[in-house]
Design a protein around this motif. Structure first.
Motif, PDB file in Angstrom:
ATOM      1  N   LYS A 138       0.823  -1.209   0.000  1.00 22.48           N
ATOM      2  CA  LYS A 138       0.000   0.000   0.000  1.00 22.48           C
ATOM      3  C   LYS A 138       0.859   1.262   0.000  1.00 22.48           C
ATOM      4  N   ASN A 139       2.031   1.210   0.656  1.00 20.94           N
ATOM      5  CA  ASN A 139       2.910   2.378   0.672  1.00 20.94           C
ATOM      6  C   ASN A 139       3.524   2.629  -0.700  1.00 20.94           C
ATOM      7  N   VAL A 140       3.893   1.537  -1.383  1.00 20.64           N
ATOM      8  CA  VAL A 140       4.468   1.690  -2.720  1.00 20.64           C
ATOM      9  C   VAL A 140       3.421   2.220  -3.689  1.00 20.64           C
ATOM     10  N   VAL A 141       2.208   1.658  -3.609  1.00 17.61           N
ATOM     11  CA  VAL A 141       1.126   2.113  -4.483  1.00 17.61           C
ATOM     12  C   VAL A 141       0.768   3.566  -4.178  1.00 17.61           C
ATOM     13  N   ALA A 142       0.815   3.935  -2.898  1.00 20.78           N
ATOM     14  CA  ALA A 142       0.497   5.313  -2.521  1.00 20.78           C
ATOM     15  C   ALA A 142       1.487   6.293  -3.142  1.00 20.78           C
ATOM     16  N   CYS A 143       2.771   5.931  -3.110  1.00 20.63           N
ATOM     17  CA  CYS A 143       3.779   6.806  -3.728  1.00 20.63           C
ATOM     18  C   CYS A 143       3.570   6.902  -5.233  1.00 20.63           C
ATOM     19  N   ALA A 144       3.266   5.767  -5.853  1.00 16.77           N
ATOM     20  CA  ALA A 144       3.088   5.762  -7.305  1.00 16.77           C
ATOM     21  C   ALA A 144       1.792   6.436  -7.725  1.00 16.77           C
ATOM     22  N   GLY A 145       0.844   6.598  -6.800  1.00 17.76           N
ATOM     23  CA  GLY A 145      -0.457   7.154  -7.153  1.00 17.76           C
ATOM     24  C   GLY A 145      -0.604   8.642  -6.930  1.00 17.76           C
ATOM     25  N   VAL A 146       0.456   9.310  -6.476  1.00 22.81           N
ATOM     26  CA  VAL A 146       0.354  10.749  -6.225  1.00 22.81           C
ATOM     27  C   VAL A 146       0.134  11.510  -7.525  1.00 22.81           C
ATOM     28  N   CYS A 147       0.990  11.264  -8.497  1.00 25.35           N
ATOM     29  CA  CYS A 147       0.871  11.915  -9.797  1.00 25.35           C
ATOM     30  C   CYS A 147       1.773  11.188 -10.782  1.00 25.35           C
TER      31      CYS A 147
END
Length: 374
Positions: A48-57
């Motif tokens: 979830k942390n990796v996806v969160a970083c990749a999902g910012v922009c």
């Protein structure tokens, strides 16, 4: 009407995010921040942390994709699968091993600094099990659960009675043509499995042998490692080696990020699809680099470039052994070095084409008592 309204709100939210201070951060600064965060993390990042970083922009997603690469390319260990993949080609990946004598356990960590300290990211653990005719070292992804029936079991090292010959077993096939080694213990583990996704067998990936040397009459230890799952051509320019792309565990909650990392390299997929037995060249053979005798110190010496500070019979450096007897430049590169820096602290540095798991197993063989070699 509701769908249209939702699309409008979503578009406005995305536009606002793209214009936020985080999205407007210079890419060079953002890359440096993410690299430092990843390098300083002492545990595996959750999905979830990796996806969160990749999902910012878009810029965050692009930089995250750049960082999440195999150790061969990135020279970093980000996810649990990284310990099964070859190390970097151009440099040694610095790690260290902690030994617990009373519990007969060993812990592998990734060094976070160049200093010889005990601060690092946990990678693997192993426990020594003595048997009547052999010794097993069970290797696990979990620091407190080192049993072959565990969902975090990934392989083992087994020695003969004299401690002169060892076999490294992988818990899952290293390539498509790998043959399973079935025995009584394999069948028992299969009965304990929680999920059929966990492989029930042991796949031999390396054989380690120490030359018989009673009372050290022949000088320092001499060892040789036959890497059954790595072709000899792997060390040549443009050479490839089979690379695992996932760790199969019965309980995904243990490592939620383990299924996130997938290699998409066409070159890697080709190497996985071809069994090693069908390749034209043989298996890669590693041998220990011969030490030189130091007249002033009156001892055998190797240059570890400051990574080893305590003299020990366990210290070694491994290089590739030429197939035809003609050594090239690629045979001078140190692929694995291991040495003592404290009472129960050892450094372990490795590079392509072996993985952290294979390097750890080879180093464990140096800890084992060798009746016929000392």
């Amino acid at each position: 009407m509701r769908d249209r309204w939702n699309r409008v709100v979503q578009d406005e939210w995305v536009d606002g995010l793209e214009q936020s201070c985080w999205a407007q951060m210079p890419e060079e600064l953002l890359r440096e921040v993410l690299i430092r965060i990843e390098a300083s993390d002492t545990t595996w990042p959750s999905r979830k942390n990796v996806v969160a970083c990749a999902g910012v922009c878009k810029s965050w997603r692009r930089i995250t994709q750049e960082l999440v690469k195999s150790p061969e390319v990135s020279a970093s260990l980000t996810f649990p699968i990284s310990v099964k993949q070859p190390g970097p080609r151009e440099s040694l990946l610095k790690c260290f091993i902690k030994r617990n004598r009373s519990a007969q356990t060993y812990y592998l960590y990734l060094s976070l600094t160049n200093a010889l300290t005990e601060d690092g990211k946990f990678l693997l653990a192993a426990r020594k099990w003595r048997r009547a005719t052999c010794t097993d070292y069970i290797i696990s992804l979990h620091a407190d659960d080192m049993s072959k029936g565990s969902s975090t079991y990934i392989g083992k090292l087994r020695s003969n009675f004299l401690g002169t010959k060892f076999t490294v077993y992988d818990g899952q096939p290293p390539h498509s043509g790998a043959k399973i080694m079935r025995n009584r213990s394999t069948r028992l583990v299969g009965l304990k499995q929680v999920s059929p996704r966990v492989p029930a067998g042991s796949y031999p990936v390396a054989h380690i042998s120490y030359e018989v040397n009673v009372l050290g009459s022949r000088g320092p230890r001499r060892m040789q490692c036959s890497m059954d799952s790595i072709p000899a051509s792997a060390i040549e320019p443009g050479g490839v080696t089979p690379t695992q792309t996932e760790i199969r565990i019965s309980n995904p909650d243990v490592f939620p990020s383990s299924s996130f990392f997938r290699l998409k390299s066409h070159r890697v997929e080709n190497s996985l699809s071809e069994p090693l037995a069908d390749k034209k060249d043989g298996a890669l053979v590693l041998k220990n680099k011969a030490p030189r005798w130091h007249e002033q110190l009156q001892c055998w010496c190797l240059n570890f470039h400051g990574r080893v500070t305590v003299a020990s019979v366990k210290n070694f450096q491994l290089v590739a052994s030429p197939e035809d007897g003609t050594a090239g430049q690629q045979h001078d590169k140190i692929i694995l070095q291991f040495g003592k820096v404290g009472k129960d602290l050892f450094t372990m540095d490795y590079r392509y084409p072996i993985s952290a798991f294979q390097a750890f197993a080879i180093c464990l063989s140096s800890f084992d008592t060798k009746i016929a070699c000392e």
